[in-house]
Design a protein around this motif. Structure first.
Motif, PDB file in Angstrom:
ATOM      1  N   SER A   1       0.850  -1.208   0.000  1.00 48.02           N
ATOM      2  CA  SER A   1       0.000   0.000   0.000  1.00 48.02           C
ATOM      3  C   SER A   1       0.876   1.244   0.000  1.00 48.02           C
ATOM      4  O   SER A   1       0.598   2.213  -0.716  1.00 48.02           O
ATOM      5  N   ALA A   2       1.933   1.214   0.806  1.00 50.60           N
ATOM      6  CA  ALA A   2       2.835   2.374   0.865  1.00 50.60           C
ATOM      7  C   ALA A   2       3.534   2.575  -0.477  1.00 50.60           C
ATOM      8  O   ALA A   2       3.696   3.708  -0.945  1.00 50.60           O
ATOM      9  N   LEU A   3       3.910   1.470  -1.126  1.00 46.85           N
ATOM     10  CA  LEU A   3       4.566   1.564  -2.433  1.00 46.85           C
ATOM     11  C   LEU A   3       3.597   2.166  -3.455  1.00 46.85           C
ATOM     12  O   LEU A   3       3.967   3.042  -4.237  1.00 46.85           O
ATOM     13  N   ALA A   4       2.353   1.700  -3.406  1.00 46.03           N
ATOM     14  CA  ALA A   4       1.340   2.214  -4.354  1.00 46.03           C
ATOM     15  C   ALA A   4       1.098   3.706  -4.129  1.00 46.03           C
ATOM     16  O   ALA A   4       0.792   4.435  -5.077  1.00 46.03           O
ATOM     17  N   ARG A   5       1.260   4.168  -2.914  1.00 39.96           N
ATOM     18  CA  ARG A   5       1.020   5.581  -2.603  1.00 39.96           C
ATOM     19  C   ARG A   5       2.271   6.439  -2.766  1.00 39.96           C
ATOM     20  O   ARG A   5       2.257   7.621  -2.431  1.00 39.96           O
TER      21      ARG A   5
END
Ligand SMILES: NC(=O)c1ccc[n+]([C@@H]2O[C@H](COP(=O)([O-])OP(=O)(O)OC[C@H]3O[C@@H](n4cnc5c(N)ncnc54)[C@H](OP(=O)(O)O)[C@@H]3O)[C@@H](O)[C@H]2O)c1
Length: 270
Positions: free
Chosen positions: A221-225
């Motif tokens: 999720s952090a990578l996607a954001r």
């Protein structure tokens, strides 16, 4: 799973994982495969990962990242098999050792530096030209142990402090280059890590521990954001934030008190 995670997984053609044979690395492969069934996975570890998943494209390259030429040999073995397209490199392999330095022995401590620090730095350097050319991302698996000195796991905490600081610095150097860098800091996670590190008793507080699946989901999720740093789990985020505001000597004393208690409990068990 979120639509944005599927979109993230579709951005890559190949995922290179270190330590996909167990724990967090294995969970990276499982979750990314669920998000995009056509991803090609390349795994570097000593043991071959075991999966019971139809359609999983996984190539295992047996590799001891603690050996001098380990990262170079692993890179050479898989370089020709990389699919055209963007690459996700997950630098996950790592281990710890619990006890006063240099327990269990000096060799083991030095191998820890080789796997946790040297191999991660070498693999990132070896992949960087390809990542710059094609675009992609690097995920470094650090630890909340990197936020403060960790007596009784002194070398381990210091290796993770390296990963944390190096990962954040590299992210700034590569900003705008098409190569994203995320440093992920799990706290205590239910894997084989603790047994392998020499803990004899159950040290994971159920109130603090996460599953590898939770750690991977938060990291993706952090990578996607487009985040640069993720401390996994809100309780770990509070501990890391509070710990970072305290003088280094205080937080070292606190950390020593916690880890010494575990040690005394283990000695009583003998
Ligand atoms: N579990 C936690 O509480 C926790 C918390 C924070 C950070 N972390 C970090 O998360 C990462 C994954 O750990 P985990 O919790 O998933 O533990 P794990 O289940 O013990 O997995 C460790 C992985 O590292 C690989 N590895 C170890 N030595 C290696 C070597 N010499 N060459 C190549 N690969 C090697 C292992 O593969 P082989 O044995 O097959 O080689 C294994 O796949 C580590 O970097 C760890 O420091 C864990």
């Amino acid at each position: 799973m979120g639509h944005y995670l599927e979109k993230l997984a579709r951005e890559f053609a190949t995922v290179v994982v270190t330590g996909g044979s167990s724990g967090i690395g294995k969970a990276f492969i499982e979750q990314l495969h669920s998000l995009n069934g056509s991803l090609v996975f390349c795994n570097l570890s000593r043991t071959e990962p075991q999966f019971d998943r139809a359609g999983l494209i996984l190539r295992h390259y047996p590799c001891d990242l603690g050996e001098r030429d380990g990262p170079q040999a692993g890179f050479r073995a898989l370089a020709d098999d990389l699919q055209p397209g963007r690459i996700l490199l997950v630098n996950n392999s790592g281990f710890g050792a619990y006890g006063p330095f240099p327990e269990p022995n000096l060799e083991h401590q030095l191998a820890m530096i080789d796997v946790n620090v040297r191999a991660l730095t070498a693999l990132t350097g070896l992949f960087l030209p390809l990542l710059r050319e094609r675009g992609g991302a690097v995920v470094h698996v650090a630890s909340t142990g990197g936020f403060q000195p960790t007596p009784y796991m002194a070398t381990y905490g210091a290796t993770k402090a390296f990963v944390l600081h190096w990962g954040l610095a590299l992210e700034r150097e590569l900003a705008g280059s098409g190569v994203q860098v995320l440093t992920s800091c799990p706290g205590p996670t239910a894997t084989d890590f603790f047994l392998r590190a020499g803990f004899k008793q159950r040290v994971l507080s159920p109130a603090l521990a996460q599953t590898p699946e939770q750690v991977v989901r938060e990291t993706l999720s952090a990578l996607a954001r487009g985040r640069r740093l993720r401390v996994c789990g809100w309780k770990n985020r509070i501990l890391a934030a509070v710990g970072s505001t305290l003088p280094k000597t205080w937080v070292t004393a606190l950390s020593a008190a916690v880890l010494r208690r575990v040690r005394l409990a283990q000695l009583k068990q003998k």
